[in-house]
Design an enzyme around this catalytic site. Structure first.
Site, short mmCIF file in Angstrom:
data_model
loop_
_atom_site.label_atom_id
_atom_site.label_comp_id
_atom_site.label_asym_id
_atom_site.label_seq_id
_atom_site.Cartn_x
_atom_site.Cartn_y
_atom_site.Cartn_z
N GLY A 1 0.77 -1.24 0.00
CA GLY A 1 0.00 0.00 0.00
C GLY A 1 0.80 1.29 0.00
O GLY A 1 0.23 2.38 0.06
N TRP B 1 2.50 2.91 -2.32
CA TRP B 1 2.28 3.84 -3.42
C TRP B 1 0.95 4.58 -3.28
O TRP B 1 0.87 5.78 -3.54
CB TRP B 1 2.34 3.10 -4.76
CG TRP B 1 3.75 2.89 -5.24
CD1 TRP B 1 4.87 2.83 -4.47
CD2 TRP B 1 4.19 2.76 -6.60
NE1 TRP B 1 5.98 2.63 -5.25
CE2 TRP B 1 5.59 2.59 -6.56
CE3 TRP B 1 3.53 2.73 -7.81
CZ2 TRP B 1 6.35 2.42 -7.72
CZ3 TRP B 1 4.27 2.57 -8.97
CH2 TRP B 1 5.67 2.42 -8.93
N ASP C 1 -4.60 -6.32 -5.88
CA ASP C 1 -3.45 -7.19 -5.63
C ASP C 1 -3.95 -8.56 -5.20
O ASP C 1 -4.99 -8.67 -4.55
CB ASP C 1 -2.53 -6.61 -4.54
CG ASP C 1 -1.10 -7.11 -4.67
OD1 ASP C 1 -0.88 -8.34 -4.56
OD2 ASP C 1 -0.21 -6.29 -4.89
N ASP D 1 -6.64 -11.27 -8.62
CA ASP D 1 -5.60 -11.29 -9.64
C ASP D 1 -5.94 -10.28 -10.74
O ASP D 1 -7.04 -10.31 -11.30
CB ASP D 1 -5.50 -12.71 -10.23
CG ASP D 1 -4.31 -12.89 -11.16
OD1 ASP D 1 -3.66 -11.87 -11.53
OD2 ASP D 1 -4.02 -14.05 -11.52
N ASP E 1 3.33 -1.51 -10.02
CA ASP E 1 4.56 -1.97 -9.37
C ASP E 1 4.56 -3.50 -9.34
O ASP E 1 5.21 -4.12 -8.51
CB ASP E 1 4.67 -1.41 -7.95
CG ASP E 1 6.11 -1.39 -7.44
OD1 ASP E 1 7.03 -1.31 -8.28
OD2 ASP E 1 6.31 -1.46 -6.21
N LYS F 1 6.89 -0.87 -13.44
CA LYS F 1 8.20 -1.45 -13.14
C LYS F 1 8.59 -2.44 -14.23
O LYS F 1 7.80 -3.30 -14.60
CB LYS F 1 8.17 -2.15 -11.78
CG LYS F 1 9.49 -2.85 -11.43
CD LYS F 1 9.59 -3.14 -9.96
CE LYS F 1 8.51 -4.08 -9.46
NZ LYS F 1 8.61 -4.32 -8.02
#
Length: 228
Positions: free
Chosen positions: A75, A77, A94, A110, A134, A174
Site C-alpha cells: 500500500g 504507493w 493485488d 488477480d 509496481d 516497473k
C-alpha cells in the site's frame, strides 16, 4: 560505538532453520536507510520513496483526479498518492491482502482475472488520469523466465492503461534490467507523447528494476504512426 563514532552495521543473529539468503535479506533490511525512514514516516514500505522520487522528477500525481494502483500491496504507493493528491479517487488491486487505506478502494484479486479491468473501472467511476504498476511476477530463479513473466504483467498493464486512460494521462510501470521490450516501447510511443526510463535513487543499486514512464496519453484512435 566504533572508533569513528558511528554505530557499526547491525548484524543478524543466526537462527536455526534460517537460510543464508534470508539472513542476507534481513541484514540488508536492517541496514537500509530507506527502510528505517519508511518506518519513521509511517510508509508501509520503502517502495513509497520510489514513487515520491519519480513524482518529483516527472510531476505525475498532483494533476491526477483518478488513480489506479496495480499491485497495490502493501500500500505504500497509494499512501503517497493520497498524501500528494488527497482529493483524488484511488483504486488498487493485488493478489495479496492489503490493509485498508483511507480513501482507497482495494480489490484482493488477480489483475489477470478477466473480471478485474471492469471492476477497477466501475469503482473509479470515470477514466483514470494515472495508472501505476509496481507488479512483478514471483521469481523462479531462472533469469530469462523471470523476465518474461514480469514483462507479461507489464504488457497487460500497458494494454489496460491504453484502454482506460483519459487523454493526457500517464502510465508508470516497473520493468527489469534492459528496460521495456522493443515492441512494448513502440506501442507506448504510439500512444503517449513522452516515454522515458528511470531508476529512482530508492531502487537498490544491485536491483535489476527500472521504471518506464509514459506521459501525455493521446487518446484512443489518436495514436501517431510508429516513430523511427
Amino acid at each position: 560505538m566504533s572508533r569513528s563514532g558511528k554505530d557499526p552495521d547491525k548484524r543478524v543473529r543466526k537462527a536455526r532453520g534460517r537460510t543464508a539468503s534470508s539472513t542476507r535479506w534481513l541484514q540488508r533490511q536492517l541496514n537500509d536507510p530507506y527502510v528505517r525512514q519508511a518506518k519513521a514516516e509511517g510508509w508501509r514500505s520503502r517502495a513509497a520513496f520510489k514513487l515520491i522520487e519519480l513524482d518529483e522528477r516527472f510531476g505525475l500525481i498532483r494533476p491526477a483526479q483518478r488513480v489506479i494502483d496495480l499491485g497495490i500491496a502493501p500500500g505504500g504507493w497509494s499512501q503517497v498518492v493520497r498524501k500528494v493528491a488527497p482529493k483524488a479517487a484511488v483504486v488498487g488491486i493485488d493478489l495479496l491482502p492489503t490493509e485498508p487505506i483511507d480513501g482507497v478502494t482495494i480489490f484482493e484479486m488477480d489483475f489477470m482475472d478477466d473480471q478485474a479491468p471492469a471492476k477497477l473501472e466501475a469503482a473509479l467511476e470515470g477514466p483514470p488520469d494515472l495508472v501505476l504498476s509496481d507488479m512483478a511476477a514471483n521469481t523462479v530463479g531462472h533469469k530469462q523466465t523471470d523476465h518474461l513473466r514480469t514483462m507479461g504483467l507489464v504488457e497487460a498493464a500497458a494494454d489496460f492503461a491504453i484502454a482506460t486512460l483519459a487523454p493526457g494521462g500517464a502510465f508508470v510501470a516497473k520493468v527489469l534490467a534492459g528496460g521495456t521490450d522493443t515492441e512494448l516501447l513502440a506501442l507506448l510511443k504510439r500512444h503517449f507523447t513522452a516515454v522515458k526510463h528511470a531508476k529512482p535513487p530508492a531502487s537498490r543499486k544491485d536491483s535489476s528494476e527500472w521504471y518506464v514512464i509514459a506521459q501525455g496519453f493521446k487518446g484512443r484512435g489518436q495514436e501517431a504512426t510508429e516513430e523511427e
